[in-house]
Write a protein that holds these residues in place. Structure first.
Motif, PDB file in Angstrom:
ATOM      1  N   THR A  82       3.319  -1.502 -10.654  1.00 19.42           N
ATOM      2  CA  THR A  82       3.017  -2.010  -9.321  1.00 19.42           C
ATOM      3  C   THR A  82       2.679  -0.841  -8.402  1.00 19.42           C
ATOM      4  O   THR A  82       2.943   0.325  -8.722  1.00 19.42           O
ATOM      5  CB  THR A  82       4.208  -2.773  -8.746  1.00 19.42           C
ATOM      6  OG1 THR A  82       5.289  -1.857  -8.534  1.00 19.42           O
ATOM      7  CG2 THR A  82       4.645  -3.895  -9.698  1.00 19.42           C
ATOM      8  N   ASP A  84       4.189  -0.091  -5.691  1.00 22.17           N
ATOM      9  CA  ASP A  84       5.453   0.563  -5.312  1.00 22.17           C
ATOM     10  C   ASP A  84       5.935   1.502  -6.406  1.00 22.17           C
ATOM     11  O   ASP A  84       6.444   2.592  -6.123  1.00 22.17           O
ATOM     12  CB  ASP A  84       6.521  -0.493  -5.017  1.00 22.17           C
ATOM     13  CG  ASP A  84       6.257  -1.249  -3.720  1.00 22.17           C
ATOM     14  OD1 ASP A  84       5.465  -0.738  -2.891  1.00 22.17           O
ATOM     15  OD2 ASP A  84       6.830  -2.345  -3.543  1.00 22.17           O
ATOM     16  N   GLN A  85       5.781   1.083  -7.664  1.00 23.35           N
ATOM     17  CA  GLN A  85       6.209   1.942  -8.775  1.00 23.35           C
ATOM     18  C   GLN A  85       5.362   3.208  -8.837  1.00 23.35           C
ATOM     19  O   GLN A  85       5.875   4.299  -9.078  1.00 23.35           O
ATOM     20  CB  GLN A  85       6.122   1.175 -10.096  1.00 23.35           C
ATOM     21  CG  GLN A  85       7.186   0.103 -10.250  1.00 23.35           C
ATOM     22  CD  GLN A  85       6.960  -0.766 -11.470  1.00 23.35           C
ATOM     23  OE1 GLN A  85       5.817  -1.052 -11.843  1.00 23.35           O
ATOM     24  NE2 GLN A  85       8.045  -1.207 -12.096  1.00 23.35           N
ATOM     25  N   ASP A 187      -8.244  -2.036  -9.955  1.00 26.95           N
ATOM     26  CA  ASP A 187      -8.044  -3.293 -10.655  1.00 26.95           C
ATOM     27  C   ASP A 187      -9.216  -3.648 -11.568  1.00 26.95           C
ATOM     28  O   ASP A 187      -9.115  -4.550 -12.391  1.00 26.95           O
ATOM     29  CB  ASP A 187      -7.785  -4.423  -9.665  1.00 26.95           C
ATOM     30  CG  ASP A 187      -8.920  -4.598  -8.663  1.00 26.95           C
ATOM     31  OD1 ASP A 187      -9.774  -3.694  -8.575  1.00 26.95           O
ATOM     32  OD2 ASP A 187      -8.940  -5.630  -7.973  1.00 26.95           O
TER      33      ASP A 187
END
Length: 461
Positions: A82, A84-85, A187
């Motif tokens: 993600t 955040d990761q 993406d």
């Protein structure tokens, strides 16, 4: 233990834009940046401030060579993380050595930048440059998804040519259109589109033809529609070299997608009571849209899109557009040149068994059965040229008379699902053949039927 954990991190890069940096596969040289003139950049024994300083680089030191960088996250893991990761990953450190290899050490990557003379952006009748000198060489392009080594001749001419193509005919650069879809970002390189992503250090588009990648990018940015027709034009221009310079090779690609959903809808309700009319939205209500892009061979990649522009077309403009002999909004397909009674047998349409092709390493996730439009463009281009590389430019071709034009339609004809493709290739530099035509028709679970026709040169009347 902290040192061991840092040193034992996995392998690969931090984002799609820097995959090529692994093990030195990035810019040929780096320079120190962000260090005060009276200070030095510390080079340490390991990737972190808790390691001892073993060397220093000067505040203006140039020509540094990159060995590797950490954290080294596997490509497949990166694309499954993600935002955040990814943000939580530790600071990136790189093992660098001086130009003369006299000293080396780990430094924080934020103090490094690519060492190049300049970073530029690229360009129908196309301008030919005046002779270049060596000062015009050694420029570097940086594309959105990777570094492109340019060391090419007259860069200013290539820029003007690209801009003329991208911004002509009512097109607007995509980054200046806040309300329009943008070019695909990280993406685009997803497991849904590239199932084998992460199995190689190289990017998954390394062996895609420029036109194939452009088609995949188009649908990734614009989304799919149920009844599309694509018109693709493809022209290659090489800016001639100057003294001690290489050639600048640019592929100029225009993709226009026509939405035939409204015509299909009107056809579907003609003989049906109004209370049984299907929802109009099922047939697609998106506008007709066109994109132009300039594509250039990329280092450790196949082809990378340099810049794109975009415009919307009205129904009137779409209806007036020519799709190889028919209006682009016609519910009938163009069949290409029709032989007459004076046509020699060698020029008639002939069944054409295509060559063996490797399965695609990509998917078109918005389409329920293969081949999708990008795969049809891929197969037709490979069949016409025999290679995924750019064509050799031809004196007989130009932006107005491109080497290749393709028209690809999906679920446009009748009630049965089908995909059709028609390709015309010109500028063959052949003393016998003036044009080469290919056409195919594919239906679910039945393969594709191919035909070929060569049109011979005719003496002038």
């Amino acid at each position: 233990m902290q040192k061991i954990r840092l040193f034992a991190a996995g392998i690969a890069l931090i984002s799609a834009t820097v995959w090529a940096d692994i093990d030195g596969h990035g810019p040929d040289a780096w320079r120190v940046t962000g260090v005060a003139g009276d200070d030095v950049l510390n080079a340490r024994m390991g990737p972190g401030t808790d390691y001892d300083v073993i060397a220093t680089f000067g505040p203006e030191e140039r020509g540094l060579q990159q060995v590797t960088c950490v954290p080294l996250v596997t490509q497949s893991a990166w694309f499954n993380m993600t935002a955040d990761q990814r943000q939580a990953l530790p600071q990136r450190w790189c093992l660098m050595r001086s130009q003369d290899a006299s000293h080396a050490g780990w430094v924080a990557q934020r103090y490094l930048e690519e060492d190049s003379a300049a970073t530029d952006t690229p360009p129908s009748a196309l301008e030919e440059p005046a002779p270049a000198n060596s000062a015009t060489c050694s420029r570097t392009y940086t594309a959105a998804l990777g570094s492109i080594r340019a060391q090419k001749a007259p860069m200013d001419v290539a820029h003007r040519n690209a801009e003329q193509f991208l911004e002509g005919d009512g097109f607007t650069p995509i980054d200046q259109q806040p309300d329009s879809p943008s070019a695909p970002g990280d993406d685009f390189f997803s497991a849904a589109r590239f199932p084998d992503i992460g199995e190689s250090v190289l990017m998954p588009d390394v062996r895609l033809a420029a036109v194939t990648r452009a088609m995949l990018e188009f649908d990734a940015a614009e989304g799919s529609i149920p009844h599309p027709r694509y018109r693709i034009t493809y022209h290659v221009h090489r800016t001639p070299p100057g003294e001690e310079c290489d050639v600048i090779e640019s592929a100029y690609i225009e993709i226009t997608r026509f939405n035939l959903g409204p015509q299909r809808y009107r056809e579907a309700i003609q003989s049906v009571d109004e209370k049984h009319w299907p929802p109009r939205e099922l047939f697609g209500t998106q506008p007709h849209v066109s994109r132009r892009l300039v594509s250039i061979p990329a280092r450790y990649r196949g082809y990378a899109t340099w810049k794109e522009s975009r415009r919307l077309l009205s129904d009137e403009q779409a209806r007036a557009a020519d799709c190889l002999g028919r209006s682009c909004l016609s519910l009938e397909e163009s069949a290409g040149p029709t032989p007459d009674r004076n046509t020699a047998p060698a020029e008639a349409w002939q069944p054409h068994p295509p060559g063996d092709r490797e399965p695609a390493n990509y998917r078109e996730p918005d389409y329920s059965w293969d081949p999708g439009p990008a795969r049809v463009a891929d197969l037709m281009y490979l069949e016409a040229t025999g290679s995924y590389h750019n064509l050799d430019p031809s004196e007989d071709s130009s932006l107005e008379r491109p080497e290749i034009t393709m028209v690809i339609s999906r679920d446009v004809l009748g009630q049965d699902s089908s995909t059709t493709g028609l390709l015309r290739r010109r500028g063959l530099m052949d003393h016998v053949i003036a044009e080469e035509w290919l056409r195919l028709r594919a239906m679910p679970d039945s393969g594709a039927d191919w035909e070929r026709r060569n049109v011979h040169w005719r003496p002038p009347n």
